[in-house]
Scaffold this active site. Structure first.
Site, mmCIF file in Angstrom:
data_model
loop_
_atom_site.group_PDB
_atom_site.id
_atom_site.type_symbol
_atom_site.label_atom_id
_atom_site.label_comp_id
_atom_site.label_asym_id
_atom_site.label_seq_id
_atom_site.Cartn_x
_atom_site.Cartn_y
_atom_site.Cartn_z
ATOM 1 N N ARG A 1 32.683 5.996 43.044
ATOM 2 C CA ARG A 1 32.993 7.371 42.643
ATOM 3 C C ARG A 1 33.306 8.179 43.901
ATOM 4 N NH1 ARG A 1 29.669 10.178 38.136
ATOM 5 N NH2 ARG A 1 31.733 11.113 37.922
ATOM 6 N N ARG B 1 24.160 8.940 37.034
ATOM 7 C CA ARG B 1 25.140 9.899 37.537
ATOM 8 C C ARG B 1 24.391 11.049 38.186
ATOM 9 N NH1 ARG B 1 22.941 13.449 35.115
ATOM 10 N NH2 ARG B 1 24.595 14.845 35.722
ATOM 11 N N GLY B 2 25.156 11.932 38.832
ATOM 12 C CA GLY B 2 24.558 12.984 39.637
ATOM 13 C C GLY B 2 24.569 12.553 41.093
ATOM 14 N N ALA B 3 25.072 13.422 41.973
ATOM 15 C CA ALA B 3 25.292 13.030 43.365
ATOM 16 C C ALA B 3 24.055 12.460 44.056
ATOM 17 C CB ALA B 3 25.851 14.218 44.149
ATOM 18 N N ASN C 1 32.027 20.557 41.807
ATOM 19 C CA ASN C 1 31.023 20.241 40.786
ATOM 20 C C ASN C 1 31.756 19.850 39.515
ATOM 21 O OD1 ASN C 1 28.193 20.063 40.046
ATOM 22 N ND2 ASN C 1 28.535 21.827 38.736
ATOM 23 N N ASP D 1 28.508 18.177 43.836
ATOM 24 C CA ASP D 1 28.747 16.806 44.281
ATOM 25 C C ASP D 1 29.249 16.755 45.714
ATOM 26 O OD1 ASP D 1 28.777 14.562 41.864
ATOM 27 O OD2 ASP D 1 28.884 16.637 41.187
#
Length: 352
Positions: free
Chosen positions: A88, A45-47, A249, A239
């Protein structure tokens, strides 16, 4: 360097972030569908990390394709991109990475006589190039933002925007790391970040891994900590950043920003240029992912809420630009008015 994700001959290997901090285990995705599942289930995860994961997923799908001609490969390539793009919706890096891989593929497929093995090799190289670029941009971002943090004092962060959210070093935590490397004495306060607890599980784990003093606080403690003078700055990731400076975010970020402004505390956002979406005019048009209700109703397999209770679980919120003191990127630090500063930097060639 914490190995968030790695390209291997067998597939893409991911550090399983759903099992941290108690178990450091890895998941090997051997198909592009498995890469998509890893993204959806937040194993990764995490952009920035999502974007590179998707690029590697595209490369993996093409590598495993039985197609022998470009004509056969092209529809399959588009299917691979569609599956990964559906994982996502909020993280714009996902779509940026897929678009970049598509652009490379389209140029290759237009070349007369190009072979499928050549296309595979070039796409794999492009995905790995994006991996290296992400680490380099995080380090540059850290340098750009380090001087904004106090030489001594408390810095609050929300969610996890560190090495675990990128290919290494981190965005918001990269700024903190760079400040510490430059001699700053920083005490990090990590919001637990309900309901998925990225702050409590991930931020605390990786900062302690680097011997950076970290205290986990419940989300509803931030206001009190600010009032008591414990917090001198806030730095978070993003994000998606709209053209007017609105920032999407992790859910809860907006509340932290409002509290910071009320207490006269600077609120910084650190994100790579690929997170800035000049095609999205304001935060009102950023799609917000709705996560499964079970993330709220259950914890550790145990049900916490009564049957029949309604559940809302948006993964992100939007912090309007008026609460953002500065946006830190690898290309420089931007300040209000953001429509002007973002447009100016967008028009400037990278590296100029």
């Amino acid at each position: 360097m914490i190995p968030t994700l790695t390209w291997t001959e067998k597939g893409v290997e991911f550090l399983d972030q759903t099992r941290l901090p108690l178990e450091e285990t890895y998941v090997l995705a051997t198909t592009y569908q498995e890469v998509a599942d890893v993204i959806t289930t937040m194993v990764v995860r995490g952009a920035p990390a999502i974007g590179v994961s998707a690029a590697m997923g595209v490369a993996l799908g093409v590598k495993q394709s039985p197609a022998t001609t470009v004509a056969d490969l092209t529809p399959e390539f588009e299917q691979i991109c569609r599956v990964l793009a559906a994982t996502r919706p909020t993280a714009v890096n996902l779509f940026w990475a897929i678009a970049r891989m598509r652009e490379v593929y389209q140029k290759l497929s237009a070349k007369p006589g190009i072979s499928i093995p050549e296309i595979r090799e070039i796409l794999i190289a492009e995905a790995n190039k994006m991996y290296e670029e992400d680490i380099a941009s995080c380090r540059e971002m850290g340098k750009n933002g380090a001087e904004l943090l106090p030489r001594s004092g408390g810095v609050l962060t929300h969610c996890n925007a560190g090495a675990l959210a990128t290919c290494g070093y981190g965005t918001a935590l990269g700024v903190i790391r760079a400040a510490v490397e430059a001699g700053a004495e920083i005490q990090v306060y990590a919001d637990e970040t309900r309901p998925f607890l990225q702050g409590a599980r991930l931020t605390a784990w990786e900062l302690l891994h680097d011997n950076i003093p970290t205290t986990v606080i419940c989300d509803n403690m931030a206001a009190s900590m600010m009032r008591r003078g414990k917090i001198q700055a806030v730095v978070v990731g993003a994000d998606r950043i709209a053209a007017n400076g609105d920032v999407a975010n992790k859910i809860g970020t907006y509340g932290v920003a409002v509290l910071a402004k009320e207490h006269g505390i600077p609120f910084y956002v650190a994100a790579p240029w690929s997170t800035i979406d000049m095609e999205t005019p304001t935060g009102d048009t950023i799609p917000i992912e709705e996560r499964p209700a079970v993330e709220v109703t259950h914890h550790g397999g145990k049900q916490l809420t009564p049957e029949g209770a309604g559940i809302e679980n948006p993964a992100f919120d939007v912090t309007t630009a008026q609460y953002v003191t500065a946006i830190i990127t690898e290309r420089g630090v931007l300040r209000a008015p953001y429509p002007e500063s973002l447009a100016e930097l967008a028009a400037t060639p990278a590296g100029a």
